[in-house]
Design an enzyme around this catalytic site. Structure first.
Site, PDB file in Angstrom:
ATOM      1  N   LYS A  22       0.833  -1.218   0.000  1.00  0.00           N
ATOM      2  CA  LYS A  22       0.000   0.000   0.000  1.00  0.00           C
ATOM      3  C   LYS A  22       0.858   1.255   0.000  1.00  0.00           C
ATOM      4  CE  LYS A  22      -1.573   1.481   4.121  1.00  0.00           C
ATOM      5  NZ  LYS A  22      -1.285   2.858   4.548  1.00  0.00           N
ATOM      6  N   ASN A  23       1.867   1.282   0.870  1.00  0.00           N
ATOM      7  CA  ASN A  23       2.629   2.525   1.024  1.00  0.00           C
ATOM      8  C   ASN A  23       3.619   2.768  -0.119  1.00  0.00           C
ATOM      9  OD1 ASN A  23       1.175   3.048   3.267  1.00  0.00           O
ATOM     10  ND2 ASN A  23       2.779   2.511   4.729  1.00  0.00           N
ATOM     11  N   CYS A 116      -3.819  12.499  13.027  1.00  0.00           N
ATOM     12  CA  CYS A 116      -4.633  11.289  12.993  1.00  0.00           C
ATOM     13  C   CYS A 116      -4.434  10.546  14.293  1.00  0.00           C
ATOM     14  CB  CYS A 116      -4.301  10.434  11.776  1.00  0.00           C
ATOM     15  SG  CYS A 116      -2.713   9.647  11.894  1.00  0.00           S
ATOM     16  N   ARG A 121       0.880  14.684  12.838  1.00  0.00           N
ATOM     17  CA  ARG A 121       1.534  14.291  11.579  1.00  0.00           C
ATOM     18  C   ARG A 121       1.980  15.562  10.860  1.00  0.00           C
ATOM     19  NH1 ARG A 121      -0.347   9.042   9.861  1.00  0.00           N
ATOM     20  NH2 ARG A 121       1.375   9.065   8.386  1.00  0.00           N
ATOM     21  N   ASP A 309       5.147   0.366  11.714  1.00  0.00           N
ATOM     22  CA  ASP A 309       3.908  -0.261  11.238  1.00  0.00           C
ATOM     23  C   ASP A 309       3.779  -1.722  11.677  1.00  0.00           C
ATOM     24  OD1 ASP A 309       3.225   2.129  10.085  1.00  0.00           O
ATOM     25  OD2 ASP A 309       3.831   1.563   8.056  1.00  0.00           O
ATOM     26  N   ARG A 401      -8.400  -0.608   5.150  1.00  0.00           N
ATOM     27  CA  ARG A 401      -7.582   0.415   4.499  1.00  0.00           C
ATOM     28  C   ARG A 401      -6.226  -0.163   4.080  1.00  0.00           C
ATOM     29  NH1 ARG A 401      -6.036   4.437   8.190  1.00  0.00           N
ATOM     30  NH2 ARG A 401      -4.629   4.787   6.465  1.00  0.00           N
TER      31      ARG A 401
END
Ligand code: EPU
Length: 434
Positions: A22-23, A116, A121, A309, A401
């Site tokens: 995803k990233n 968030c 951030r 993560d 997500r």
């Protein structure tokens, strides 16, 4: 809204594959704005964040075609410079549209992203980088206004209090590839996702040296062209599966687990007593031989350090490692939203500053819990797989997500996991909405 229902205590066995990262995919989607030619992107994970990014690109004028579940063709024949709040607020990663818009159009107006649940951030380093490249930066009415008429190559230092910045590096890089002159990014992020972005940009005709290191040299070119690019496998998804094997004391082979991307996790798992083998460079097998793991201390750091993560999932594993372990966050010091939910499952964890002090217990017990962010949700799935009894996880849109149908990937490994409408959850277990 759906919930996840798990019956825990079964060791996982078998083989599973991680999808595309995803990233890596998100900044790569943004990078398609740098050319008016079509860019084909393969191995794209099927995730809500990716669909959001595709919508934003369409709004900016690109034609976005989904060829199949995991391939997209994006062509930005013409591009608009305004990325409005109602789209950007849905996904923080849309901040990485600034660099490509600036490179392509020499101007951008992008809604300033909010914080968030994992903490503040800031984007000060992104903006500092653009300013170094000769861009006028102004924050007005909740928007970042970038005027890059004088955009040019320069030396840019991108280190901050918490080390390098992944999306900040991506942003400055994407502006620099079309800026006249030579840009040198010092203290650049070297995450595999940034390396993947560099490879895409090179395939589009960008001149970048030092890929994979902390010093990037970019020689601006006048124009970039289309290409076909395959996204790297998701190291965080792969790592989550390895930790699922560990916490259930199972035996799982994970494909799409590139050893060089997961070196710090592999090191910690080995220290904790895992039996690890590497059938090839992209596959890792973890065998727990029915034993609990030893406690280990972990500190999250930018790559190649232990990935933030994977911190929540590692905490879940340590709740069942008899003894004391300390997990310290150096990237996002407040990223401990999973802790109160793990405590509801019987975990013994105290937060001290940016550290979780975990006393491993013999067992967790299933409970109704609330997902709060993407990786916290993954930690709850792992805890639920290992816990005695039933676990119900609410607000799983966070999970969707970043994990493509994690429930369907875990079932063949022997997990008792199902996705149900919230109405199927016993009324007395439904948690309060905040
Ligand atoms: N930071 C600053 N100033 C900036 C930018 C960052 O101080 O201008 C700080 C951050 O507050 C943080 C540290 O620098 O303390 C690192 O943040 P970074 O900029 O690297 O994070 P990011 O690029 O915004 C990406 C991932 C995150 C991942 C982090 C760290 C994407 C879309 N997001 O965010 O992924 O945690 O890098 O590796 O690539 C996730 O997938 O769950 C996720 C949150």
């Amino acid at each position: 809204m759906d919930v996840i229902h798990l019956k825990g205590g079964l060791p996982l066995h078998g083989r599973v594959a991680a999808g595309g990262a995803k990233n890596a995919a998100l900044p790569i989607f943004a990078a398609t704005l740098l050319t008016d030619e079509p860019v084909t992107i393969e191995n794209v994970p099927d995730l809500s964040d990716i669909r959001f990014m595709a919508q934003i690109l369409e709004h900016l004028g690109a034609s976005v075609e989904r060829k199949d579940a995991h391939s997209w063709v994006i062509q930005a024949a013409s591009v608009e410079s305004l990325a409005p709040y109602e789209l950007v607020r849905k996904m923080r990663a849309s901040v990485c549209l600034m660099g490509p818009l600036l490179g392509r159009l020499r101007e951008a107006v992008v809604s300033y992203p909010g914080g968030c649940v994992i903490g503040p951030r800031p984007i000060d380093l992104h903006l500092k980088g653009f300013a170094r490249l000769g861009c006028r930066v102004e924050v007005r009415g909740g928007y970042v206004h970038l005027d890059g008429q004088d955009l040019h190559g320069e030396a840019v230092f991108l280190g901050g209090r918490h080390g390098s910045t992944a999306l900040g590096t991506a942003n400055v890089l994407m502006a620099a590839v079309l800026a006249p002159g030579v840009t040198r990014i010092e203290s650049a992020a070297c995450e595999p996702e940034i390396v993947d972005l560099c490879h895409l940009l090179q395939a589009m005709g960008a001149k970048i040296e030092g890929v994979g290191g902390h010093a990037l040299r970019i020689e601006g070119v006048e124009k970039l062209h289309g290409c076909t690019h395959r996204i790297i496998p998701d190291r965080i998804e792969a790592g989550t599966f390895l930790l699922a094997a560990a916490i259930t004391q199972g035996d799982v082979t994970v494909a799409g687990a590139r050893r060089q991307d997961l070196a710090s996790l592999v090191d910690k798992l080995a220290e904790a007593g895992a039996d690890l083998s590497f059938p090839d460079e992209d596959t890792i097998r973890l065998r727990a031989h029915g034993r609990a793991f030893n406690p280990v201390d972990v500190i999250t750091l930018p790559h190649p350090g232990f990935a933030t993560d994977l911190q929540a999932q590692m905490c879940a594993l340590m709740t069942l490692a008899p003894g004391l372990s300390i997990v310290t966050e150096r990237v996002f010091p407040n990223r401990f939203m999973h802790v109160p939910e793990l405590q509801r499952m019987g975990a013994d964890i105290a937060i001290e500053g940016a550290s979780a002090i975990i006393k491993g217990r013999p067992a967790l017990s299933g409970a109704p819990v609330m997902a709060s962010d993407l990786r916290a949700s993954a930690a709850l799935v792992l805890a639920g797989l290992a816990a005695r009894g039933e676990t119900w996880i609410q607000r799983i849109y966070h999970l969707d997500r970043g994990y493509e149908r994690i429930d369907r990937k875990l079932i063949p490994l022997g997990a008792e996991i199902e996705r149900l409408p919230e109405s199927a959850m016993p009324k007395e277990l439904i948690g309060e909405e905040a």
